[in-house]
Write an enzyme that holds these catalytic residues in place. Structure first.
Site, PDB file in Angstrom:
ATOM      1  N   ASP A   1      11.755   3.649   5.048  1.00 23.83           N
ATOM      2  CA  ASP A   1      11.455   2.221   5.095  1.00 23.83           C
ATOM      3  C   ASP A   1      12.713   1.476   5.507  1.00 23.83           C
ATOM      4  O   ASP A   1      13.824   1.923   5.203  1.00 23.83           O
ATOM      5  CB  ASP A   1      10.984   1.738   3.713  1.00 23.83           C
ATOM      6  CG  ASP A   1      10.124   0.484   3.770  1.00 23.83           C
ATOM      7  OD1 ASP A   1      10.629  -0.556   4.258  1.00 23.83           O
ATOM      8  OD2 ASP A   1       8.961   0.525   3.322  1.00 23.83           O
TER       9      ASP A   1
ATOM     10  N   CYS B   1       0.818  -1.218   0.000  1.00 23.31           N
ATOM     11  CA  CYS B   1       0.000   0.000   0.000  1.00 23.31           C
ATOM     12  C   CYS B   1       0.850   1.265   0.000  1.00 23.31           C
ATOM     13  O   CYS B   1       0.453   2.286  -0.557  1.00 23.31           O
ATOM     14  CB  CYS B   1      -0.917   0.009   1.225  1.00 23.31           C
ATOM     15  SG  CYS B   1      -2.226  -1.234   1.188  1.00 23.31           S
TER      16      CYS B   1
ATOM     17  N   THR C   1      -7.037  -0.938  10.317  1.00 23.08           N
ATOM     18  CA  THR C   1      -7.756  -2.040   9.694  1.00 23.08           C
ATOM     19  C   THR C   1      -9.184  -2.124  10.214  1.00 23.08           C
ATOM     20  O   THR C   1      -9.445  -1.842  11.393  1.00 23.08           O
ATOM     21  CB  THR C   1      -7.046  -3.378   9.971  1.00 23.08           C
ATOM     22  OG1 THR C   1      -7.863  -4.458   9.509  1.00 23.08           O
ATOM     23  CG2 THR C   1      -6.773  -3.585  11.447  1.00 23.08           C
TER      24      THR C   1
ATOM     25  N   ASN D   1       7.629  -4.790  16.126  1.00 18.49           N
ATOM     26  CA  ASN D   1       7.717  -3.852  15.012  1.00 18.49           C
ATOM     27  C   ASN D   1       6.556  -2.857  15.013  1.00 18.49           C
ATOM     28  O   ASN D   1       6.757  -1.643  14.909  1.00 18.49           O
ATOM     29  CB  ASN D   1       7.728  -4.618  13.693  1.00 18.49           C
ATOM     30  CG  ASN D   1       7.842  -3.701  12.493  1.00 18.49           C
ATOM     31  OD1 ASN D   1       8.924  -3.243  12.152  1.00 18.49           O
ATOM     32  ND2 ASN D   1       6.725  -3.417  11.836  1.00 18.49           N
TER      33      ASN D   1
ATOM     34  N   LYS E   1      -3.052  -3.370  15.935  1.00 23.28           N
ATOM     35  CA  LYS E   1      -3.792  -2.207  15.437  1.00 23.28           C
ATOM     36  C   LYS E   1      -4.746  -1.665  16.496  1.00 23.28           C
ATOM     37  O   LYS E   1      -5.007  -0.460  16.557  1.00 23.28           O
ATOM     38  CB  LYS E   1      -4.573  -2.579  14.174  1.00 23.28           C
ATOM     39  CG  LYS E   1      -3.702  -2.989  12.998  1.00 23.28           C
ATOM     40  CD  LYS E   1      -2.926  -1.825  12.415  1.00 23.28           C
ATOM     41  CE  LYS E   1      -2.226  -2.232  11.130  1.00 23.28           C
ATOM     42  NZ  LYS E   1      -1.667  -1.112  10.387  1.00 23.28           N
TER      43      LYS E   1
ATOM     44  N   ARG F   1      -8.084 -20.057  10.447  1.00 20.65           N
ATOM     45  CA  ARG F   1      -8.340 -18.976  11.401  1.00 20.65           C
ATOM     46  C   ARG F   1      -9.331 -19.418  12.477  1.00 20.65           C
ATOM     47  O   ARG F   1     -10.222 -20.210  12.229  1.00 20.65           O
ATOM     48  CB  ARG F   1      -8.901 -17.741  10.687  1.00 20.65           C
ATOM     49  CG  ARG F   1      -7.958 -17.171   9.638  1.00 20.65           C
ATOM     50  CD  ARG F   1      -8.504 -15.885   9.055  1.00 20.65           C
ATOM     51  NE  ARG F   1      -7.618 -15.379   8.003  1.00 20.65           N
ATOM     52  CZ  ARG F   1      -7.265 -14.109   7.855  1.00 20.65           C
ATOM     53  NH1 ARG F   1      -7.728 -13.200   8.688  1.00 20.65           N
ATOM     54  NH2 ARG F   1      -6.458 -13.747   6.882  1.00 20.65           N
TER      55      ARG F   1
ATOM     56  N   VAL G   1     -11.161 -21.536  -0.825  1.00 22.00           N
ATOM     57  CA  VAL G   1     -12.097 -20.936   0.125  1.00 22.00           C
ATOM     58  C   VAL G   1     -11.948 -21.679   1.448  1.00 22.00           C
ATOM     59  O   VAL G   1     -12.130 -22.886   1.519  1.00 22.00           O
ATOM     60  CB  VAL G   1     -13.554 -21.044  -0.381  1.00 22.00           C
ATOM     61  CG1 VAL G   1     -14.516 -20.519   0.682  1.00 22.00           C
ATOM     62  CG2 VAL G   1     -13.706 -20.272  -1.678  1.00 22.00           C
TER      63      VAL G   1
ATOM     64  N   TYR H   1      -1.722  -9.592  14.581  1.00 17.25           N
ATOM     65  CA  TYR H   1      -1.656  -8.388  13.739  1.00 17.25           C
ATOM     66  C   TYR H   1      -2.791  -7.430  14.091  1.00 17.25           C
ATOM     67  O   TYR H   1      -2.572  -6.235  14.323  1.00 17.25           O
ATOM     68  CB  TYR H   1      -1.741  -8.771  12.263  1.00 17.25           C
ATOM     69  CG  TYR H   1      -2.250  -7.660  11.379  1.00 17.25           C
ATOM     70  CD1 TYR H   1      -1.431  -6.581  11.039  1.00 17.25           C
ATOM     71  CD2 TYR H   1      -3.559  -7.673  10.891  1.00 17.25           C
ATOM     72  CE1 TYR H   1      -1.912  -5.554  10.241  1.00 17.25           C
ATOM     73  CE2 TYR H   1      -4.038  -6.651  10.101  1.00 17.25           C
ATOM     74  CZ  TYR H   1      -3.215  -5.593   9.774  1.00 17.25           C
ATOM     75  OH  TYR H   1      -3.700  -4.570   8.996  1.00 17.25           O
ATOM     76  N   HIS H   2      -4.029  -7.927  14.131  1.00 19.26           N
ATOM     77  CA  HIS H   2      -5.160  -7.061  14.449  1.00 19.26           C
ATOM     78  C   HIS H   2      -5.040  -6.504  15.863  1.00 19.26           C
ATOM     79  O   HIS H   2      -5.440  -5.362  16.127  1.00 19.26           O
ATOM     80  CB  HIS H   2      -6.474  -7.827  14.292  1.00 19.26           C
ATOM     81  CG  HIS H   2      -6.801  -8.178  12.870  1.00 19.26           C
ATOM     82  ND1 HIS H   2      -6.637  -9.448  12.362  1.00 19.26           N
ATOM     83  CD2 HIS H   2      -7.271  -7.425  11.848  1.00 19.26           C
ATOM     84  CE1 HIS H   2      -7.003  -9.456  11.083  1.00 19.26           C
ATOM     85  NE2 HIS H   2      -7.385  -8.245  10.744  1.00 19.26           N
TER      86      HIS H   2
ATOM     87  N   ARG I   1      -5.780 -13.275  -4.421  1.00 21.48           N
ATOM     88  CA  ARG I   1      -5.432 -14.703  -4.490  1.00 21.48           C
ATOM     89  C   ARG I   1      -6.397 -15.461  -5.405  1.00 21.48           C
ATOM     90  O   ARG I   1      -5.977 -16.277  -6.222  1.00 21.48           O
ATOM     91  CB  ARG I   1      -5.444 -15.316  -3.079  1.00 21.48           C
ATOM     92  CG  ARG I   1      -4.128 -15.135  -2.325  1.00 21.48           C
ATOM     93  CD  ARG I   1      -4.268 -15.494  -0.857  1.00 21.48           C
ATOM     94  NE  ARG I   1      -4.773 -16.840  -0.609  1.00 21.48           N
ATOM     95  CZ  ARG I   1      -4.030 -17.955  -0.606  1.00 21.48           C
ATOM     96  NH1 ARG I   1      -2.732 -17.879  -0.898  1.00 21.48           N
ATOM     97  NH2 ARG I   1      -4.561 -19.120  -0.324  1.00 21.48           N
TER      98      ARG I   1
ATOM     99  N   LEU J   1      -9.060 -11.617  -2.402  1.00 21.90           N
ATOM    100  CA  LEU J   1      -9.561 -11.471  -3.766  1.00 21.90           C
ATOM    101  C   LEU J   1      -8.432 -11.562  -4.782  1.00 21.90           C
ATOM    102  O   LEU J   1      -8.576 -12.199  -5.839  1.00 21.90           O
ATOM    103  CB  LEU J   1     -10.327 -10.155  -3.910  1.00 21.90           C
ATOM    104  CG  LEU J   1     -10.972  -9.896  -5.269  1.00 21.90           C
ATOM    105  CD1 LEU J   1     -11.807 -11.077  -5.742  1.00 21.90           C
ATOM    106  CD2 LEU J   1     -11.823  -8.631  -5.213  1.00 21.90           C
TER     107      LEU J   1
ATOM    108  N   SER K   1      -6.430 -11.614  15.373  1.00 22.09           N
ATOM    109  CA  SER K   1      -5.067 -12.140  15.201  1.00 22.09           C
ATOM    110  C   SER K   1      -4.114 -11.230  15.950  1.00 22.09           C
ATOM    111  O   SER K   1      -4.502 -10.143  16.406  1.00 22.09           O
ATOM    112  CB  SER K   1      -4.684 -12.176  13.713  1.00 22.09           C
ATOM    113  OG  SER K   1      -4.491 -10.848  13.225  1.00 22.09           O
TER     114      SER K   1
END
Length: 401
Positions: free
Chosen positions: A35, A16, A149, A123, A198, A335, A267, A194-195, A254, A252, A192
């Site tokens: 970066d 992104c 997110t 990180n 956030k 998941r 799926v 990651y979430h 993928r 999507l 997760s």
């Protein structure tokens, strides 16, 4: 566009971050990409590459100048671990705004092992806190635009309720039977590690906005699909990443890549999971709109739901299958999540700022399939299945499938 700004794009080499940096330069802003190139290093660790070949940062910047773009600069810096360099850079450069993409972005990667869990927290949380502390230490009035997110809200059943933009109006009952109203951060329900990082970002923003009056816009973004923008299509060296592997490939993209190479669409579970989506072109436009419409000094954190539409995963697979004649393969879900969920999202803030949403039409889907077909020979089919599981039970299920 209003007045041109100097903008730091943290994580500007990523999926992104790169098209966002190019878009801001195209809009006339002075862009400095910061970066540590960690996403490229993770590719090496995972032994997988972007489906599209990615030029070096030096070649990217050179190509952008050669096609007539406003020159961008690059600083190699680790936001989470080089705090004093960050402070010194802020003081020396005095940016008007910072766009913060410098976080490990993949939920599956964050659940891969104890090492990747710890790396993601180290990180993401350290990087965000270092940025906030450095801005306070610098004494500068810098507007932060952060890429968050939609996953902070969780993907359980919201019982048909519309998810507001960050804040939820609640009634608080008192012992005497009276009630009063107030607005709170929408309760977080991360799915997760990651979430979770956030959601911790949200609390850091709440505190530093309240205590130090830092101006912050937090963008709760849906799943990005597509890969390039008009600007990144001008030269092959500007091409953006196209991740297809089980850790970093967005759902999507993928599906579209799998359809392009004749691989059954994967799926996970029933396909009843509902997710919010946004095309890459809209993602970069939303960041630009947020930058050019900052909150006032003293205003609470602005929270925008950066998405354009919601779809069930199974519905998307069927749409792609109808477009491409692909087969669908239902696999155990790695998941730990609800079998199905609803997701009704308020995104009026960006619409009111002038966003004209890009919807999920067949032409754009076919465009992504064409990109995937062009680079199909770079695909390592063994990297397509998702091997990162949330629990030991799910790990056993996907190993025996």
């Amino acid at each position: 566009m209003g007045v041109a700004m100097k903008v730091f794009v943290l994580g500007g080499d990523g999926f992104c971050g790169w098209p966002c940096a190019v878009n801001l330069a195209e809009a006339g802003h002075e862009v400095v990409i910061i970066d540590n190139l960690s996403r490229r290093k993770i590719d090496v660790d995972l032994e997988v590459e972007s489906l599209t070949p990615i030029a070096t940062m030096g070649d990217r910047l050179k190509a952008w100048e050669q096609v007539g773009g406003k020159p961008m600069r690059f600083v190699h810096l680790d936001l989470a671990h080089e705090y004093q360099r960050l402070v010194d850079l802020l003081v020396a450069e005095r940016p008007d705004s910072v766009v913060h993409f410098a976080e490990q972005r993949a939920a599956p990667y964050s659940m891969k092992s104890s090492a990747t869990k710890r790396y993601t927290v180290d990180n993401n949380v350290n990087g965000t806190h270092n940025l906030l502390a450095a801005i306070v230490e610098s004494g500068l009035d810098i507007h932060i635009v952060h890429l968050g997110t939609m996953g902070v809200y969780g993907y359980g059943s919201h019982r048909g309720a519309t998810i507001p933009e960050g804040y939820l109006k609640v009634e608080v009952p008192q012992p005497d039977g009276s009630r009063f109203e107030e607005e709170i951060l929408h309760p977080a329900s991360p799915g997760s590690v990651y979430h979770m990082t956030k959601t911790l970002d949200q609390l850091l923003f709440l505190y530093y906005n309240k205590n130090d009056l830092i101006r912050i816009t937090d963008l709760h973004q849906g799943i990005v699909w597509g890969t390039n923008t008009e600007a990144t299509e001008r030269d092959p060296r500007l091409t953006n990443r196209f991740d297809y592997d089980g850790d970093y490939g967005t759902v999507l993209n993928r599906f579209l890549m799998q359809a392009a190479i004749g691989y059954p669409l994967t799926v996970h579970g029933t396909g009843g999971q509902t997710r919010a989506f946004i095309h890459m072109r809209d993602s970069v436009k939303c960041v630009q709109l947020a930058l050019e419409n900052p909150p006032a000094k003293g205003e609470r954190v602005k929270i925008f739901n950066q998405m354009t539409e919601s779809h069930q995963v199974g519905e998307l697979a069927r749409k792609v299958a109808a477009l491409t004649d692909a087969q669908i393969n239902y696999l155990p879900n790695p998941r730990n999540e609800a079998v199905e969920n609803d997701l009704i999202v308020d995104n009026r803030c960006f619409i009111e700022l002038g966003l004209n949403p890009t919807t999920l039409d067949d032409g754009l889907l076919a465009e992504v399939v064409d990109v995937a077909r062009r680079w199909a020979d770079r695909c390592d089919r063994s990297r397509i299945p998702c091997q990162s599981a949330w629990t030991q039970t799910q790990a056993q299920a996907i190993q025996t499938a």
